[in-house]
Design an enzyme around this catalytic site. Structure first.
Site, PDB file in Angstrom:
ATOM      1  N   SER A  13       0.764  -1.192  -0.017  1.00 33.39           N
ATOM      2  CA  SER A  13       0.207   0.096   0.093  1.00 33.39           C
ATOM      3  C   SER A  13       0.745   1.184   0.159  1.00 33.39           C
ATOM      4  O   SER A  13       1.669   1.130  -0.961  1.00 33.39           O
ATOM      5  CB  SER A  13      -0.911  -0.011   1.168  1.00 33.39           C
ATOM      6  N   THR A  14       0.788   2.048   1.009  1.00 36.64           N
ATOM      7  CA  THR A  14       1.514   3.463   0.976  1.00 36.64           C
ATOM      8  C   THR A  14       3.032   3.133   0.908  1.00 36.64           C
ATOM      9  O   THR A  14       3.414   2.426   1.912  1.00 36.64           O
ATOM     10  CB  THR A  14       1.044   4.306   2.153  1.00 36.64           C
TER      11      THR A  14
ATOM     12  N   HIS B 103      -2.340  -1.117  -3.512  1.00 35.82           N
ATOM     13  CA  HIS B 103      -3.277   0.179  -3.230  1.00 35.82           C
ATOM     14  C   HIS B 103      -2.762   1.193  -3.809  1.00 35.82           C
ATOM     15  O   HIS B 103      -1.755   1.771  -3.221  1.00 35.82           O
ATOM     16  CB  HIS B 103      -3.649   0.277  -1.841  1.00 35.82           C
TER      17      HIS B 103
ATOM     18  N   MET C 268      -0.394   1.163   4.980  1.00 38.18           N
ATOM     19  CA  MET C 268      -1.179   1.533   6.227  1.00 38.18           C
ATOM     20  C   MET C 268      -2.426   0.711   6.497  1.00 38.18           C
ATOM     21  O   MET C 268      -2.773   0.045   5.270  1.00 38.18           O
ATOM     22  CB  MET C 268      -1.673   3.038   6.224  1.00 38.18           C
TER      23      MET C 268
ATOM     24  N   ASP D  18      -4.850  -4.824   5.622  1.00 40.64           N
ATOM     25  CA  ASP D  18      -5.258  -5.457   4.530  1.00 40.64           C
ATOM     26  C   ASP D  18      -3.941  -6.421   4.154  1.00 40.64           C
ATOM     27  O   ASP D  18      -2.804  -5.906   4.225  1.00 40.64           O
ATOM     28  CB  ASP D  18      -5.406  -4.672   3.387  1.00 40.64           C
TER      29      ASP D  18
END
Length: 364
Positions: free
Chosen positions: A185-186, A212, A302, A305
């Protein structure tokens, strides 16, 4: 006492976009717009005066664009940078990722006019993104060097890193690995580049990924990775059998799964762990089909998931790796997996690729 609001500097040459962004950020008591600039030169003059915690910048601007600004900031005033850009079209989409090479942490699409419900969701997403980035530590040396495709000297360094990793970590046999799955993600694009660019074209496994990313930026991510990796990188399509040496990314707004025949499947269903595509959905389907023949890597991001999905793979007998805190932009997802006992190994991002090659007995 309540904490002070997060100080944000907006760098945007469009008066309309700047007005929209100021209205969005001013709606949150947690954020304070401490300055605005129309280009990178104005921003550089303002930074010592207003000391922003987060810089939000456009890409295309006169005099000094977002890329040049990012390079200058990371060299002299390192701090989190969020790219807010409309550059999601085919001709510009790779360009935005050059800002990630220069040290920016994340990408966000420029707000556009739309339905009130869509505007509210976008507003909350942007505010949340800035809140997360405000807590990220950024260092000049870490972000000022651009990512690039490794050369011969890099491979020598990787061999040394591989030796160091293998001397610290127990090496156990794994059962006929047949697939590598990755969730991020991030901060994921940078971590993915560091991992995938160090794998050879003859890598013996198909690689399935969920990243993401704001809608519209996935094609740019794929093109950017293709330019810097020996592997073939593409967006997954339903019904195909994944091939070795190929990286398949879940598309926007669809979960990626492996079906009962080992083919890729795309599902337009509800978000899981707040995301569609979801890392956990992919990981659980792979655990069901490949079981102990799976290698799974959970990278920076973050939220939570992927944690339950990594646990499913570990319980099925697969090999599981989480990125360590020191090399993560945001330690949320790996932390959750580690807390569940789902990560058998915790590695810095730079050590994951050589460690995988050691496992698979491939030359680095």
């Amino acid at each position: 006492m309540p904490s002070s609001p997060i100080r944000v500097l907006l760098v945007e040459d469009s008066p309309v976009a700047l007005t929209i962004l100021k209205r969005i950020l001013s709606s949150s008591p947690e954020l304070e717009v401490v300055g605005t600039a129309r280009n990178g030169l104005e921003a550089l003059e303002l930074i010592p005066q207003v000391d922003p915690q987060v810089i939000c910048t456009d890409l295309h601007m006169p005099k000094m664009n977002g890329l040049e600004l990012t390079q200058a900031v990371m060299a002299h005033y390192p701090r989190p940078i969020l790219v807010i850009s409309a550059s999601v079209q085919a001709e510009d989409t790779q360009t935005a990722f050059r800002l990630l090479e220069a040290g920016a942490l994340d990408l966000f699409p420029k707000p556009l006019a739309g339905l009130p419900s869509e505007y509210e969701q976008m507003k909350q997403d942007l505010i949340n993104r800035i809140r997360v980035l405000a807590g990220v530590s950024v260092f000049t040396q870490h972000r000022s060097r651009p990512l690039r495709k490794p050369n011969a000297s890099d491979h020598l360094q990787l061999s040394a890193a591989q030796g160091a990793a293998s001397s610290r970590l127990p090496i156990t046999d794994i059962h006929l690995p047949r697939v590598l799955v990755i969730g991020a993600s991030t901060g994921g694009p940078q971590a993915l580049y560091n991992l995938l660019s160090h794998l050879p074209a003859n890598f013996s496994l198909p690689i399935l990924c969920v990243q993401h990313i704001s809608e519209g930026f996935l094609k740019g991510l794929v093109d950017w990775l293709n330019a810097g990796c020996a592997l073939s990188v593409t967006i997954a399509q339903s019904g195909i059998l994944p091939l070795p040496g190929t990286v398949y990314f879940a598309p926007d707004r669809a979960h990626l799964e492996v079906d009962g025949q080992g083919r890729l499947a795309l599902l337009n269903t509800l978000p899981v762990d707040g995301h569609c595509p979801s890392v956990t959905v992919l990981f659980k389907s792979v655990a069901s089909y490949y079981r102990r023949a799976t290698i799974a890597v959970l990278l920076t991001g973050m939220g939570r998931d992927g944690a339950a999905g990594l646990q499913a793979i570990a319980q099925a007998g697969g090999l599981t790796i989480a990125q360590d805190e020191a090399s993560c932009v945001v330690f949320g997802m790996p932390r959750e997996a580690i807390a569940l006992g789902a990560a058998q190994y915790v590695l810095p991002a730079i050590e994951i690729a050589p460690w995988l090659l050691k496992k698979l007995q491939l030359p680095s």
